[in-house]
Structures are given as C-alpha cells and as structure tokens.
Design an enzyme around this catalytic site. Sequence first.
Site, PDB file in Angstrom:
ATOM      1  N   ASN A   3      27.433   8.184 -27.077  1.00  0.00           N
ATOM      2  CA  ASN A   3      26.349   6.787 -25.340  1.00  0.00           C
ATOM      3  C   ASN A   3      27.851   6.122 -25.542  1.00  0.00           C
ATOM      4  O   ASN A   3      28.757   5.301 -24.764  1.00  0.00           O
ATOM      5  CB  ASN A   3      25.459   6.212 -25.968  1.00  0.00           C
ATOM      6  CG  ASN A   3      25.060   5.613 -25.094  1.00  0.00           C
ATOM      7  OD1 ASN A   3      25.380   5.160 -24.247  1.00  0.00           O
ATOM      8  ND2 ASN A   3      23.884   5.046 -25.537  1.00  0.00           N
ATOM      9  N   ASP A   4      28.149   4.266 -26.511  1.00  0.00           N
ATOM     10  CA  ASP A   4      28.614   3.549 -26.657  1.00  0.00           C
ATOM     11  C   ASP A   4      30.216   3.920 -26.051  1.00  0.00           C
ATOM     12  O   ASP A   4      31.225   3.421 -25.531  1.00  0.00           O
ATOM     13  CB  ASP A   4      28.561   2.605 -27.904  1.00  0.00           C
ATOM     14  CG  ASP A   4      27.091   2.253 -27.846  1.00  0.00           C
ATOM     15  OD1 ASP A   4      26.524   1.625 -26.772  1.00  0.00           O
ATOM     16  OD2 ASP A   4      27.204   2.194 -29.376  1.00  0.00           O
ATOM     17  N   VAL A   5      30.793   4.922 -26.505  1.00  0.00           N
ATOM     18  CA  VAL A   5      32.166   5.562 -26.584  1.00  0.00           C
ATOM     19  C   VAL A   5      32.917   5.564 -25.516  1.00  0.00           C
ATOM     20  O   VAL A   5      33.794   6.550 -25.204  1.00  0.00           O
ATOM     21  CB  VAL A   5      32.874   6.254 -27.502  1.00  0.00           C
ATOM     22  CG1 VAL A   5      32.274   5.778 -29.080  1.00  0.00           C
ATOM     23  CG2 VAL A   5      32.086   7.364 -27.283  1.00  0.00           C
ATOM     24  N   VAL A   6      31.678   5.729 -24.532  1.00  0.00           N
ATOM     25  CA  VAL A   6      31.335   6.079 -22.950  1.00  0.00           C
ATOM     26  C   VAL A   6      31.614   5.534 -22.091  1.00  0.00           C
ATOM     27  O   VAL A   6      31.119   5.819 -20.685  1.00  0.00           O
ATOM     28  CB  VAL A   6      31.466   7.812 -22.798  1.00  0.00           C
ATOM     29  CG1 VAL A   6      32.295   8.663 -23.482  1.00  0.00           C
ATOM     30  CG2 VAL A   6      30.287   8.104 -22.850  1.00  0.00           C
ATOM     31  N   ALA A  45      25.105   0.311 -30.346  1.00  0.00           N
ATOM     32  CA  ALA A  45      25.268  -0.854 -29.448  1.00  0.00           C
ATOM     33  C   ALA A  45      23.776  -1.699 -28.834  1.00  0.00           C
ATOM     34  O   ALA A  45      24.160  -2.721 -28.203  1.00  0.00           O
ATOM     35  CB  ALA A  45      26.366  -1.340 -28.789  1.00  0.00           C
TER      36      ALA A  45
END
Lengths: 104, 464
Positions: free
Chosen positions: B390-393, B431
Amino acid sequence: MDWIIDYFIQNRDFIFLLIMMIFLGIEVISHVPAILHTPLMSGANAIHGVVIIGSILIMGYSDSDDYLSLGLGFLAVVLGTLNVVGGFVVTNRMLEMFKKKRSK
Amino acid sequence: MWNTFIVEGGYLIGAVTFVLGLKMLSHPETARRGNLLAAFGMALAIAVTLFFYRRDGQPVGNLPWILLAMAIGTVIGWWMAVKVKMTAMPQMVSFFNGMGGACAALISLVEYKAHPQHELGFLLSIFLGLVIGSVSFSGSMVAYLKLEGKVGNAHHPVLRVLNVLVLIGILALIVVGALGLEPFGEGNLPWVLFVIALLYGVMFVMPIGGADMPVVISLLNSFTGVAAAMGGFLYDNMIMLTGGILVGSAGTILTILMTRAMNRSLLNVLVGAFGGAGAAAAVKDGDKTIKEISIPDAAIMLAYSQRVAIIPGYGLAVAQAQHACHDLEKALEEKGVEVYYAIHPVAGRMPGHMNVLLAEADVPYDKLLEAEQANELLPQTDVAIVVGANDVVNPLAETDPTSPIAGMPVIRAWEAKRVIVIKRSLRPGYAKIDNPLFYMDNTYMLFNDAKKALSELVLEVKQA
C-alpha cells in the site's frame, strides 16, 4: 575539572578502546545492501547476547544463601541464553534462504 | 596465570570473530558463514568463562545452576527460533533483543547490591546499563506485540510532552545515583529507576507507527549493545565491552541506513510523523470511485500481456502467499509472459523482508528488481499486480508534500498500463493514509485474501 582529567588518565585504555570500537562498528557496517539489513540486525542482536557472561559471573560469585541475587542471576542467565541461541538460530534461518537462492 | 591467559585469549578470539562475523554478514556471499563464525566465538567466550574464569583465585561457582539456566534458555530459544514463521521473524528479533536488555538490567540490579564500594565510574555504568537495558526490554516487548498485532498505536500530544519529562527525570536520577546519593532510602534507587525505565520504554515505543517498527527494533538493538558494554565496564570484561560497543555503533549506523532507505530522518521516525495531522484529509471523500475486477477477467488480462510486474507488500507475508505468487509467475511464463518482481526496500515490515520470503518460495534472484530498476521498466509494463502493498506504491509520496510519507521513494505502479491491486479491503496501510492509486482510471481492485486470489488466478491463467 581535576576529576575529569583523573578519570581520563585512569581509564585511558577503556576510552581508547571505546572510541576505536565505535569507528570499527561504523566501518564494518557501511555499504550494506538493503536486502541484508534484517539478517545483519538479527546477527548484531545475537552478538550483544554476550551480556550473558555478566549474568554467569553474577551467579558464579553469589553466596549460596543470597537467594535474591541467585534468583535474579538465574533469570538473567536464562534470558541471556535466549538472546544468544535465539538470535543466532533466527539469523541462520534467514540466511539459509539466501543460500538456496544462490544455488539456483 | 594459565587460567587468565586462556580466558583473555578466548575473549580476544571471540571479539575478533564478532568483528569478522559482522563484516561477513554484510555481504550476501559470506553472510551465513559470518553468523556461524560469530556464534562459534560466542560459544568459546561462554565456555572459557564457565570453566577457566578466576576471581581472587576462585572459579565460577553454582555451576550446576548456571548450566541448568543455560539449558532452559537454549531449549526455549532454539524452539522459538525454529518454530517461528518466516513472516514473524521481525518480532522474533525484537523479542530476543528484549531478553538481552532484561539480562543487562538484572545484572545492574544485582551488582549494585553486591558492591559496597561506590565510585563514580562504577555507579554510572551500573545506572546506565540498568536504564538502557530496561528501556530496551520493555520497548522491544511493545514492538513485538505491535508487530503481532496485539497492541495498537497510542497517539496523543500529551504523551509526547510526558515522554520528554520522564526522560529528563530519568537522566536526573542517573546523575543523582552516580553521585552516590540515595533519595529513596538505602539501596532502593536502582529499583525505582528500573520501574521508571520500564515504563519509559513502553511510552517511547507506543506512539510510533507499526511501519516504523523495524527502525525502532534496530535502535533498541543498539541500545542493548550499549547496555552490554556497560556490563563489560563493570566487570572489566573485554569481550562484553568490545561486543557491546560494536553492536552499539554498528546498530546505530544500521538504524540510520534504514531510515535513509525510507528517505526520512531518525528524529522524524521517533517523533512520529506518521498518523499526524493532515494525513486523514489527504483524499477527500465522495469523489472517489473504484473499479473492481473479477478473478477470471484479471487472469485474462494477465495471460495476454507481454510483461507483468508483481509488487509484493506486507499483505503477501501475512497471507503466506509467496508460493502462490511463484506459481502465478510460472503459469504466466508458460504463457510467454515476462514476469518480474518490483521490491521496495522497506516493503513488508523489515528491509529485505520480501527478498527473504520470495527466496523461500524459490523465486530466482534475478527476477527481483529493486525499486529504481523497476521504476524504469514500469512504463513498458502491461500489468502491475500489487499484492498486499500500500504505502510503498502510494503516489502521494511524490505529489503531496504535506503527506507523512512525502519524499519516500515509491514504486510507480501507476505508470504501468494497468494496475491490479489485490487487497482484502480499502483499509489504509501502516502510514494510515489513503492511497489515490486505488481510484485511478487504470487501476482495478481485487478484494480478496492474497493467497486465495493468487491461487485462483493461477488456475484461471492456466485455462486462459
């Protein structure tokens, strides 16, 4: 001021060792690929398990009727061993994966 | 004479294996041998202590009890380390780290009582070892429970102020103690500090978001190293000193490297930018529509692509979907589709977490691309499958400077022609911010458990 000077002179070896080890630690770790961050942390985690030696010395030199020291020392040895054994075994398990990968 | 020589010689060899071991651990080729070498050094150091150590001519006493304690620790530690799932490795490291911290704290507690001669250096190392060890213990336990999902985040502005106050209080008490004062009655100061430090460890880790736990664990790891070094100073014990300081400094550098991989500063992590104000307002409600896709449709889309990127995240680890992931990759390759994995440096809960998991499933090393390489390839990629990441994309990292993850390098999944996001729900990631990727025109959502979705995709792709 005098006591600082005294302290420095008395503990000169220790202070030199401290500073040099700090630099050595930094030097050894720099330039690590991100893949190895986790195993490296885990390996370092196992190494600070060396604290177990302190707990062995507590038990080893406690009077046999000093139950508080013996009890706490016993607990400390168990916990320290957990740190050492668990730390190295977990690290080894993580790294086994890398070995398998390379052999392909 | 001989005994001292054997003990100190053993310690010297042990210290050298620690340095070499750490050095070897930082290269993939030698990492495993490095770990074994350090383990050998540790065993040697423990053995010479048990059997050759002399204090005033006396050998180590209570040996049967010590060996019993070590046996108990070995059995439990071995069992836990072997049983733990690959996905739970991070919290296991945290747990073992906490044990080391507790061990250091107990040493200080006992030694304070045992030694009447109280000079400054001695007292200082006792109290520092006690406080740092205790904070490391309780902090690691909270980090462990957080990663196990048993404890949530406690975010409150008051907590931040309180933390600073408690820390000042602890430092003041250390100074008081080091000067040999006893404000709480004879021999009670260490216990008071012990309790406060334990509380502080909890308060210190509680507000920090789950996604930042690896950094916290690494930091606490170096704390325990320092605590062990304090014990070394106490006993004038060279191997505890060198091993402890080595881990203390190497651990600190490692912590900084980790925060750098996330393009953040250590202070930023500790003060906790995640979950701060403004995060929730990142995407307005109402004007967001998502498109769902069925498994057969997704399979067809994949099977008729030229090039597919798989972007794994923590959801892959939770669902234990690494084997299903590899199966999908094989099924697609049989159809002539080129498949690669795009690995974000901090995907999952630990740097390198995804590499370890996928390696377990025998995914070839050369298929794992780092974020930079993947970002170059993504515009020429037909479908990007995001599996539990999620956060990394999250494009907000590049577009919204006020976002808590602003500036973090991300994998630009949205540059692929189409994106399939496999996710259990629209719940935000660690996050705690929304992800506009999910609402983009070329994004299709596949709400399902990662393992189930991937396994079904494999079947459908084979039939397509």
